[in-house]
Design a protein around this motif. Structure first.
Motif, mmCIF file in Angstrom:
data_model
loop_
_atom_site.group_PDB
_atom_site.id
_atom_site.type_symbol
_atom_site.label_atom_id
_atom_site.label_comp_id
_atom_site.label_asym_id
_atom_site.label_seq_id
_atom_site.Cartn_x
_atom_site.Cartn_y
_atom_site.Cartn_z
ATOM 1 N N ARG A 880 0.854 -1.380 0.176
ATOM 2 C CA ARG A 880 -0.217 0.047 0.122
ATOM 3 C C ARG A 880 1.067 1.293 0.282
ATOM 4 O O ARG A 880 -0.081 2.147 -0.174
ATOM 5 C CB ARG A 880 -0.869 0.423 1.312
ATOM 6 C CG ARG A 880 -2.005 -0.904 1.112
ATOM 7 C CD ARG A 880 -3.401 -0.491 2.084
ATOM 8 N NE ARG A 880 -4.343 -1.646 1.923
ATOM 9 C CZ ARG A 880 -5.720 -1.873 1.144
ATOM 10 N NH1 ARG A 880 -5.681 -0.070 0.442
ATOM 11 N NH2 ARG A 880 -6.422 -2.389 0.932
ATOM 12 N N HIS A 881 1.708 0.959 0.903
ATOM 13 C CA HIS A 881 2.642 2.155 1.243
ATOM 14 C C HIS A 881 3.795 2.610 0.164
ATOM 15 O O HIS A 881 4.677 3.785 0.331
ATOM 16 C CB HIS A 881 3.162 2.745 2.562
ATOM 17 C CG HIS A 881 1.586 3.076 2.941
ATOM 18 N ND1 HIS A 881 1.060 3.936 3.385
ATOM 19 C CD2 HIS A 881 1.230 2.010 3.789
ATOM 20 C CE1 HIS A 881 0.351 3.457 4.014
ATOM 21 N NE2 HIS A 881 0.108 2.388 4.835
ATOM 22 N N GLY A 882 4.152 1.534 -0.361
ATOM 23 C CA GLY A 882 5.737 1.339 -1.243
ATOM 24 C C GLY A 882 5.195 0.770 -3.422
ATOM 25 O O GLY A 882 5.867 1.423 -3.874
ATOM 26 N N ILE A 883 4.293 0.059 -3.047
ATOM 27 C CA ILE A 883 3.947 -0.391 -4.317
ATOM 28 C C ILE A 883 3.208 1.032 -5.214
ATOM 29 O O ILE A 883 3.999 1.048 -6.451
ATOM 30 C CB ILE A 883 4.297 -1.491 -4.889
ATOM 31 C CG1 ILE A 883 4.826 -2.477 -4.115
ATOM 32 C CG2 ILE A 883 3.343 -1.362 -6.114
ATOM 33 C CD1 ILE A 883 6.574 -2.658 -4.426
ATOM 34 N N PHE A 884 2.566 0.945 -4.384
ATOM 35 C CA PHE A 884 1.149 1.928 -5.333
ATOM 36 C C PHE A 884 1.332 3.209 -4.910
ATOM 37 O O PHE A 884 0.021 4.103 -5.508
ATOM 38 C CB PHE A 884 -0.511 1.215 -5.021
ATOM 39 C CG PHE A 884 -1.230 0.102 -4.467
ATOM 40 C CD1 PHE A 884 -0.612 -1.011 -5.239
ATOM 41 C CD2 PHE A 884 -2.176 -1.000 -3.356
ATOM 42 C CE1 PHE A 884 -1.035 -2.443 -5.180
ATOM 43 C CE2 PHE A 884 -2.232 -1.905 -3.847
ATOM 44 C CZ PHE A 884 -2.020 -2.760 -4.834
ATOM 45 N N GLU A 885 1.941 3.568 -4.519
ATOM 46 C CA GLU A 885 2.188 5.130 -4.342
ATOM 47 C C GLU A 885 2.510 5.538 -4.853
ATOM 48 O O GLU A 885 3.781 7.062 -5.542
ATOM 49 C CB GLU A 885 2.706 5.544 -2.756
ATOM 50 C CG GLU A 885 1.210 5.571 -2.069
ATOM 51 C CD GLU A 885 2.262 6.274 -0.707
ATOM 52 O OE1 GLU A 885 2.892 6.655 -0.917
ATOM 53 O OE2 GLU A 885 1.089 5.562 0.411
ATOM 54 N N LYS A 886 3.611 4.617 -6.206
ATOM 55 C CA LYS A 886 4.358 4.762 -7.531
ATOM 56 C C LYS A 886 3.923 4.497 -8.448
ATOM 57 O O LYS A 886 3.123 3.477 -8.711
ATOM 58 C CB LYS A 886 6.249 3.951 -7.382
ATOM 59 C CG LYS A 886 6.261 2.980 -7.556
ATOM 60 C CD LYS A 886 7.326 2.425 -7.108
ATOM 61 C CE LYS A 886 7.422 0.967 -9.323
ATOM 62 N NZ LYS A 886 8.752 0.446 -9.103
ATOM 63 N N GLU A 887 4.165 5.673 -10.037
ATOM 64 C CA GLU A 887 3.819 5.480 -11.151
ATOM 65 C C GLU A 887 4.112 3.601 -11.828
ATOM 66 O O GLU A 887 5.773 3.129 -11.511
ATOM 67 C CB GLU A 887 4.403 5.776 -11.924
ATOM 68 C CG GLU A 887 4.011 7.445 -11.609
ATOM 69 C CD GLU A 887 4.130 8.585 -12.117
ATOM 70 O OE1 GLU A 887 4.966 8.100 -12.977
ATOM 71 O OE2 GLU A 887 4.270 9.688 -12.016
ATOM 72 N N GLY A 888 3.681 2.757 -12.345
ATOM 73 C CA GLY A 888 3.765 1.826 -13.431
ATOM 74 C C GLY A 888 4.136 0.310 -11.981
ATOM 75 O O GLY A 888 3.005 0.116 -10.970
ATOM 76 N N ASN A 889 4.880 -0.656 -12.665
ATOM 77 C CA ASN A 889 4.972 -2.001 -11.577
ATOM 78 C C ASN A 889 5.736 -2.303 -10.849
ATOM 79 O O ASN A 889 6.573 -1.023 -10.301
ATOM 80 C CB ASN A 889 5.088 -2.920 -12.509
ATOM 81 C CG ASN A 889 4.169 -2.701 -13.744
ATOM 82 O OD1 ASN A 889 3.259 -3.225 -13.741
ATOM 83 N ND2 ASN A 889 5.069 -4.090 -14.915
ATOM 84 N N GLY A 890 4.827 -2.961 -9.613
ATOM 85 C CA GLY A 890 5.867 -2.804 -8.595
ATOM 86 C C GLY A 890 6.185 -4.187 -8.315
ATOM 87 O O GLY A 890 5.589 -4.959 -7.926
ATOM 88 N N ASN A 891 7.289 -4.579 -7.678
ATOM 89 C CA ASN A 891 7.416 -5.947 -6.901
ATOM 90 C C ASN A 891 7.609 -5.995 -5.106
ATOM 91 O O ASN A 891 8.363 -5.300 -4.945
ATOM 92 C CB ASN A 891 8.588 -6.689 -7.785
ATOM 93 C CG ASN A 891 8.781 -6.683 -9.229
ATOM 94 O OD1 ASN A 891 7.657 -7.353 -10.136
ATOM 95 N ND2 ASN A 891 9.777 -6.290 -10.216
ATOM 96 N N VAL A 892 7.261 -7.233 -4.938
ATOM 97 C CA VAL A 892 7.549 -7.382 -3.187
ATOM 98 C C VAL A 892 8.161 -8.574 -3.108
ATOM 99 O O VAL A 892 6.791 -9.425 -3.833
ATOM 100 C CB VAL A 892 6.489 -7.165 -2.826
ATOM 101 C CG1 VAL A 892 6.255 -7.824 -1.156
ATOM 102 C CG2 VAL A 892 5.771 -5.705 -2.563
ATOM 103 N N LEU A 893 9.135 -9.328 -2.561
ATOM 104 C CA LEU A 893 9.744 -10.125 -1.884
ATOM 105 C C LEU A 893 10.267 -10.782 -0.837
ATOM 106 O O LEU A 893 10.144 -10.093 0.338
ATOM 107 C CB LEU A 893 11.762 -9.867 -2.412
ATOM 108 C CG LEU A 893 12.264 -11.537 -1.965
ATOM 109 C CD1 LEU A 893 11.654 -12.581 -2.794
ATOM 110 C CD2 LEU A 893 13.566 -11.273 -2.179
#
Length: 979
Positions: A880-893
């Motif tokens: 919620r606070h790392g990936i969704f607040e940035k533009e484009g795709n995101g990865n979580v490991l």
């Protein structure tokens, strides 16, 4: 080694300085040239010979005062220095001296002329001392040391000396008269005076130092006699030689001066002899020492109270006697050294022998000066120098030896004290524990069968316990190792218990008992020790109240509470004094509690007055019962809470079981291995562990258990032998919930277990409330968004919508059920909820979100336990606070590995990241709650986990890494703890 080197260097410097002062004037005179037939020719002496002694053959006319110009040519010749040989008491000396060219200004140095005299140079009178006469009645004696300085008008001198002596055994010129260059004579005199003053000051310092040592240790008489010896030696030096005392105080009468000189001479020898006798105890017997010195004491007193020099004819005999005593001492010391018939160490004996031998040289040399008129004698000064140094080296060596002996004895005493303390500690412990066992068992029997014998046995056992505790407190107070536990105590309850123990005694002694007190009044005191003190006080009061009464009153006085116990009766007077001394322990304990304790002797009894700090008033109980502590009520065996007792002492374990079996279902373990097997078989509700056990002790066992179970999962109470702060800190740091000091009563055990049970219940309720709080933090719009996504799939992809409904159901069921099932779950369950949450979020954002979970193959997710809802909030926060607040795709490991017997969980995202200030605020719990489980709650719960940590690393526009580390908790074999 460095300290020894410095010490030896200082000693060498001191010897060098003293030797320089002692021998720096030895070249000042020349006694090789001798006068012949009244003529001394110095005209041919070398220019560097500046001082010459006027020794040799002087002309002498007895029983006449001859004028210098009319002195007969054929007079009798007398050797100077020395007493005149004629049997006369006055006469005239004359000597002609041929002067060398360098004797321009001349000085004469007169040391010892007995006694009144007039001195003429070339017929001119230059000095006159005393009054000459032909009879004793008209003569006045005088014997000063002085110098004359004049300029001769010719190259020859005629020295005429008129002398009268009616007092001394030796008459005339006793020591040589020196003649020489005036400047050299003056320098020679100054050096000798300075040397003598320095010697006197040093001797006085030694005397004061030894006197100080004697005052510090009055039993050692040797220091007294050494101080007296140095004092008398300083006075002796000041009255002889350059006669410093007379130079400083020229008005001292002749009589007093020479009486004092002679008396000190013999007193000095006596003090030295007694110093050696008291130093070497096997030298001679004290009575023998007194007999040996008695002649010197009597002769010395005779010289003091008789006219000056009236007994001088006997001085040769006593000088020889002194030297004889010195030889006896030396011989005796040598004998003791070789026979080893003394307790003095050999190094002290050798140094003392050398010192006495040096003094013997000094004494013999002085005697030769007196007998043979040798003038300055190097051996005289050398003997005195080495004697002074030897004496102080001896005393220093003695001090070192005594210090070493004291250290050895101190070490032995310390070991003996430790051994005694250990013996007392072990003995009292061994006495105390069986007494408690017997007392507890007796109480159990008394509860079942109210027999008088059982009650009497109970009272006697409790009395023995008080005596044992008195012994322990006495030892602790004596060695300043005393600790008390002060808290508000109902003093009336204590007194009632003590009085109940003495009911039979008071009844038999026909004693009436009265008590005036407020039942709710509290004092600040140690409850157990207050019982001991009151027991002793009441017992003493009863002993003095035969056929009388015991009155006890408790009164609140501002900030204090006064307790008065008075025992009065007709049969008490004879016994009072003997019993009061037994109250010292109680007085010391009361004073430790910031109170006061006093005992007053009455004409018919005794009164005790105690004051202690006021502790408030006790709240009245709704239901007044005899039980003063909450206890778990007895229930049927099927519903009893389980208690594991880990105790290596089989008897102690059985006693504990007998005391608690009505309230708990008890299992026993006698070592750590048995305890682990019992816990593995069935986890108990509580554990009672003895601190001291062979093999793995209670502290290590507790630490091992805490690796598997938290404080709430498995409460542990430690049985400790003492309540020292450091020991209690170790107990609590090991993971114990509470501790009880051994031996403990049944009431104490039940009270502590009940308190732990109530605390566990309160914590369980708090966890349920916490889970409800976590559930309440699932915001409605999260459900709205999730349901909106599912509804949208219902029109386009029904199968996908059904799957998402299943994931949402799983997610919600896990959260809603977590409060009922407890706050722990398996890692497998936690990963399932993470997967459900991720799929719901991916339904909304599609390919923008990519989540990967990696788990170490060595980890069995179905067995590993983790706190529920602890990892999922980290993943939620990353999405919620790392990936969704940035533009484009995101990865979580999500990476889970095993590291050093710990579970390491890393949640890594490549989102927007955070600044350093944001990371700091988040770490401190200052973040704003999110749409799911708040991150603040995660931080708080991690802090509450034993040995767990949560770290955050982040960089703006790079991403964030959150690392959770906690002990790996899984069911393992018992051998794991012994491998």
């Amino acid at each position: 080694m460095i300290k020894k080197g410095i010490s030896w260097l200082l000693i060498i410097l001191a010897i060098t300085m003293l030797a320089g002062l002692t021998f720096n004037d030895q070249e000042a005179n020349n006694t090789k040239l001798q006068a012949k037939e009244g003529l001394l020719d110095l005209s041919g002496i070398a220019k560097n010979e500046k001082v010459v002694a006027l020794s040799g053959e002087w002309k002498f006319i007895g029983n006449q005062y001859v004028d210098a110009s009319h002195f007969p040519q054929h007079a009798t010749l007398e050797s100077v220095p020395g007493s005149w040989s004629e049997d006369v008491q006055y006469g005239t000396y004359q000597l002609k001296v041929e002067l060398p060219p360098h004797f321009e200004k001349i000085g004469l140095r007169v040391r010892n002329i007995w006694s009144a005299h007039r001195l003429f140079i070339n017929g001119k009178e230059l000095a006159s001392y005393g009054t000459l006469g032909t009879k004793k009645e008209g003569a006045i004696a005088s014997n000063p040391v002085y110098e004359l300085y004049f300029t001769p008008k010719t190259n020859s001198l005629t020295i005429t000396l008129q002398v009268a002596d009616f007092f001394n055994a030796r008459h005339g010129i006793i020591f040589p008269i020196d003649i020489g260059v005036a400047e050299t004579i003056a320098n020679d005199v100054a050096k000798d005076i300075n040397l003598e003053k320095t010697t006197i000051i040093i001797l006085f310092i030694f005397s004061i130092f030894h006197c100080s040592l004697y005052l510090l240790r009055t039993k050692d008489k040797a220091f007294f006699f050494s101080a007296m010896y140095f004092f008398t030696l300083a006075l002796l030096v000041s009255t002889r030689g350059e006669r410093t005392l007379f130079r400083e105080f020229p008005t001292i009468p002749f009589e007093l001066y020479f009486r004092l000189q002679d008396f000190i001479t013999y007193l000095n020898a006596v003090t030295l002899f007694f110093f050696v006798v008291y130093t070497v105890e096997t030298m001679v017997k004290r009575r023998t020492a007194i007999l040996l010195t008695l002649p010197l004491i009597l002769y010395g007193l005779g010289t003091l109270f008789s006219p000056a020099r009236s007994l001088s004819s006997l001085q040769y005999i006593f000088f020889g006697y002194i030297n004889g005593l010195a030889l006896v001492i030396i011989a005796r010391l040598i004998y003791l050294f070789f026979t080893k018939n003394t307790r003095i160490p050999n190094n002290e004996l050798i140094i003392l022998s050398v010192s006495v031998f040096s003094l013997f040289i000094f004494s013999v040399s002085g005697a030769f000066d007196q007998f043979y008129f040798t003038g300055k004698n190097i051996f005289n000064r050398l003997g005195l120098l080495f004697f002074i140094l030897g004496m102080n080296v001896f005393l220093a060596m003695r001090l070192i030896n005594r210090t070493t002996e004291a250290e050895i004895f101190s070490e032995r005493l310390e070991k003996a004290t430790i051994g005694k303390d250990s013996f007392l500690e072990v003995t009292t412990k061994e006495l105390e524990q069986p007494l408690y066992h017997a007392l507890n068992v007796t109480k159990s029997l008394s509860a079942q069968r109210a027999l008088v014998e059982h009650q009497l046995l109970e009272q006697q056992l409790e009395r023995l316990l008080y005596l044992v505790n008195d012994l322990k407190d006495f030892t602790k107070i004596r060695f300043q190792d005393f600790h008390i536990d002060v808290h508000p105590v109902n003093v009336q309850m204590i007194i009632q218990h003590v009085v109940k123990m003495h009911e039979r005694t008071m009844k038999k002694a026909n004693i009436k008992y009265y008590m005036h007190a407020d039942s709710q009044l509290l004092i600040q005191a140690d409850e157990h020790r207050m019982g001991q003190i009151m027991y002793r006080i009441v017992e003493t009061a009863i002993a003095h109240a035969g056929n009388g009464e015991v009155v006890l009153s408790i009164m609140h006085l501002d900030t204090d509470v006064r307790i008065a116990v008075e025992g009065t009766g007709p049969d008490s007077i004879e016994q009072i004094a003997a019993d009061v001394t037994g109250q010292s322990i109680g007085k010391a304990i009361i004073e430790q509690m910031a109170g006061s304790y006093s005992v007053d002797i009455l004409h018919n009894g005794i009164r005790f007055l105690l004051t202690l700090p006021f502790g408030g008033y006790e709240e009245k109980q709704r239901n007044k019962t005899n039980d003063t502590v909450p206890m778990v009520p007895p229930t049927t065996n099927d519903h009893l809470p389980t208690l594991l007792i880990v105790e290596d002492d089989v008897i102690h374990a059985d006693v504990l079981q007998s005391l608690l079996q009505q309230h708990y279902a008890i299992s026993l373990a006698h070592n750590a291995k048995e305890a682990f097997h019992s816990i593995q078989h069935k986890k108990p509700d509580f554990i009672l562990i003895d601190e001291v056990m062979p093999g793995m002790d209670g502290l290590v066992l507790t630490q091992k258990i805490r690796q598997q179970y938290s404080y709430m999962d498995l409460p542990i109470i430690m049985l400790v032998a003492n309540e020292y702060p450091t020991n209690i800190s170790l107990v609590l740091e090991s993971g114990a919930n509470d501790y009880i000091r051994k031996p403990a009563s049944k009431e104490t055990l039940l009270a502590r277990l009940s308190a732990i049970s109530l605390a566990k219940e309160a914590i369980t309720n708090a966890i349920e409330h916490e889970m409800a709080f976590l559930q309440a933090q699932i915001k409605p719009h999260f459900l709205y968004n999730a349901l909106s996504s599912i509804i949208s799939f219902c029109y386009t992809d029904g199968e996908r919508a059904g799957h998402l409904l299943t994931m949402l159901s799983t997610y919600l069921r896990y959260i809603f059920d977590s409060g009922k099932e407890g706050y722990r779950a398996t890692l497998e369950k936690e990963l399932e909820i993470i997967q459900a949450y991720v799929e719901i979020e991916q339904a909304r954002f599609g390919a923008r979100l990519n989540v990967v979970v990696e788990i170490d193959e060595a980890i069995d997710a179905a067995k590993v336990e983790v706190p529920s809802l602890l990892i999922q909030p980290l993943v939620e926060n990353a999405i919620r606070h790392g990936i969704f607040e940035k533009e484009g795709n995101g990865n979580v490991l999500v990476k889970i590995i095993k590291e050093d017997n710990c579970l390491l969980v890393q949640v890594v995202d490549d989102g927007v990241g955070m600044t350093t200030e944001q990371v700091a605020n988040l770490t401190l719990g200052k973040n704003i709650s999110s749409n799911g489980i708040g991150f603040t709650n995660v931080l708080r719960r991690v802090k509450e986990l034993p040995h767990a940590t949560l770290t955050i690393q982040s960089k703006v526009n790079v991403g964030t890494t959150m690392t959770l580390k906690q002990p790996l908790k899984e069911y393992a074999n018992v051998e794991h703890y012994y491998g």
